[in-house]
Design an enzyme around this catalytic site. Structure first.
Site, PDB file in Angstrom:
ATOM      1  N   CYS A 224      33.785  39.209  46.271  1.00 43.95           N
ATOM      2  CA  CYS A 224      32.856  38.253  46.875  1.00 43.95           C
ATOM      3  C   CYS A 224      32.978  38.270  48.402  1.00 43.95           C
ATOM      4  CB  CYS A 224      33.050  36.845  46.315  1.00 43.95           C
ATOM      5  SG  CYS A 224      34.710  36.194  46.502  1.00 43.95           S
TER       6      CYS A 224
ATOM      7  N   HIS B 125      39.038  40.487  47.047  1.00 43.66           N
ATOM      8  CA  HIS B 125      37.953  39.763  46.373  1.00 43.66           C
ATOM      9  C   HIS B 125      36.612  40.411  46.684  1.00 43.66           C
ATOM     10  CE1 HIS B 125      40.202  36.046  45.126  1.00 43.66           C
ATOM     11  NE2 HIS B 125      41.080  36.668  45.887  1.00 43.66           N
TER      12      HIS B 125
ATOM     13  N   CYS C 126      36.353  35.958  39.995  1.00 42.82           N
ATOM     14  CA  CYS C 126      36.178  34.757  40.799  1.00 42.82           C
ATOM     15  C   CYS C 126      35.184  33.832  40.093  1.00 42.82           C
ATOM     16  CB  CYS C 126      35.653  35.162  42.174  1.00 42.82           C
ATOM     17  SG  CYS C 126      35.019  33.788  43.149  1.00 42.82           S
ATOM     18  N   GLU C 127      35.554  32.604  39.913  1.00 36.64           N
ATOM     19  CA  GLU C 127      34.670  31.671  39.212  1.00 36.64           C
ATOM     20  C   GLU C 127      33.497  31.213  40.060  1.00 36.64           C
ATOM     21  OE1 GLU C 127      36.786  27.330  39.772  1.00 36.64           O
ATOM     22  OE2 GLU C 127      37.559  28.640  38.190  1.00 36.64           O
ATOM     23  N   HIS C 128      33.551  31.442  41.354  1.00 39.42           N
ATOM     24  CA  HIS C 128      32.455  31.010  42.226  1.00 39.42           C
ATOM     25  C   HIS C 128      31.258  31.960  42.192  1.00 39.42           C
ATOM     26  CE1 HIS C 128      35.566  28.643  44.779  1.00 39.42           C
ATOM     27  NE2 HIS C 128      35.173  27.973  43.723  1.00 39.42           N
ATOM     28  N   HIS C 129      31.523  33.269  42.060  1.00 36.57           N
ATOM     29  CA  HIS C 129      30.434  34.250  42.107  1.00 36.57           C
ATOM     30  C   HIS C 129      30.408  35.187  40.905  1.00 36.57           C
ATOM     31  CE1 HIS C 129      31.154  33.159  46.382  1.00 36.57           C
ATOM     32  NE2 HIS C 129      29.847  33.045  46.351  1.00 36.57           N
TER      33      HIS C 129
ATOM     34  N   GLN D 109      42.216  32.550  42.607  1.00 37.00           N
ATOM     35  CA  GLN D 109      43.510  33.220  42.735  1.00 37.00           C
ATOM     36  C   GLN D 109      44.642  32.202  42.831  1.00 37.00           C
ATOM     37  OE1 GLN D 109      43.692  36.408  45.606  1.00 37.00           O
ATOM     38  NE2 GLN D 109      45.877  36.071  45.948  1.00 37.00           N
TER      39      GLN D 109
END
Length: 188
Positions: free
Chosen positions: A150, A148, A78-81, A120
């Protein structure tokens, strides 16, 4: 991995460990920055690869029905976390003019696309768009099901929650009956 700066990642990991209050000189952490850097090099190797390369060899077969590869396992980030998400991808297409590829090529494309920091939804779209562009089939359907970390390890803390994303192109986007039929085959 030639485009990935392992030394820079190693330095950054060392800084993170120090920032959370760890002793980077203790025995268990001595080689951790290097191990994490090498791991990131592997996990993000898809950033520098073209998944379209797997569709360069085309076979001509008198087949105009559905081609479906289900349960292609994958791991991504995941690019956010920068936490993993993992699951299964299902890839279907209907060849045009008998143009088919080796079945493993569909899985290789998924694997390459998965090895990037991303969402995703983007992963699902890129798989479908790559196949559509390279094979020019009558239609493509991609379904990705993933858990996920996250959502499991932090925040809402809901282990076992599965996110499902779809991308349909060509006949599957234009014909509701065809779309429903392929999705029923994938999700059964």
């Amino acid at each position: 991995m030639k485009d990935i700066k392992i030394n820079q990642i190693e330095h950054a990991v060392r800084l993170i460990l120090e920032a959370v209050g760890e002793d980077v000189e203790r025995e268990g952490l001595l080689d951790t920055p290097r191990r994490v850097a090498k791991m990131y090099g592997e996990l993000f190797s898809g950033l520098h690869e073209d998944p379209g390369k797997y569709f360069e060899t085309i076979f001509h077969e008198n087949h105009d029905g559905l081609v479906l590869v289900k349960d292609i396992s994958f791991y991504s980030m995941c690019e956010h976390h920068l936490l993993p998400f993992f699951g299964r991808a299902h890839v279907a297409y209907i060849p045009e003019g008998g143009r088919v590829v080796g079945l493993s090529k569909l899985a290789r494309a998924v694997e390459t696309i998965a090895r990037r920091p991303q969402l995703q939804e983007r992963m699902t779209r890129i798989v479908a768009d790559t196949i559509m562009e390279k094979l020019n089939p009558l239609g493509v359907a991609v379904v990705v099901e993933a858990e996920h970390m996250c959502m499991t390890m932090r925040g809402i803390k809901k282990p076992g929650s599965i996110t499902v994303t779809t991308a349909v192109r060509g006949i599957f986007a234009e014909d509701k009956e065809a779309k429903n039929e392929v999705l029923a085959r994938i999700l059964k």
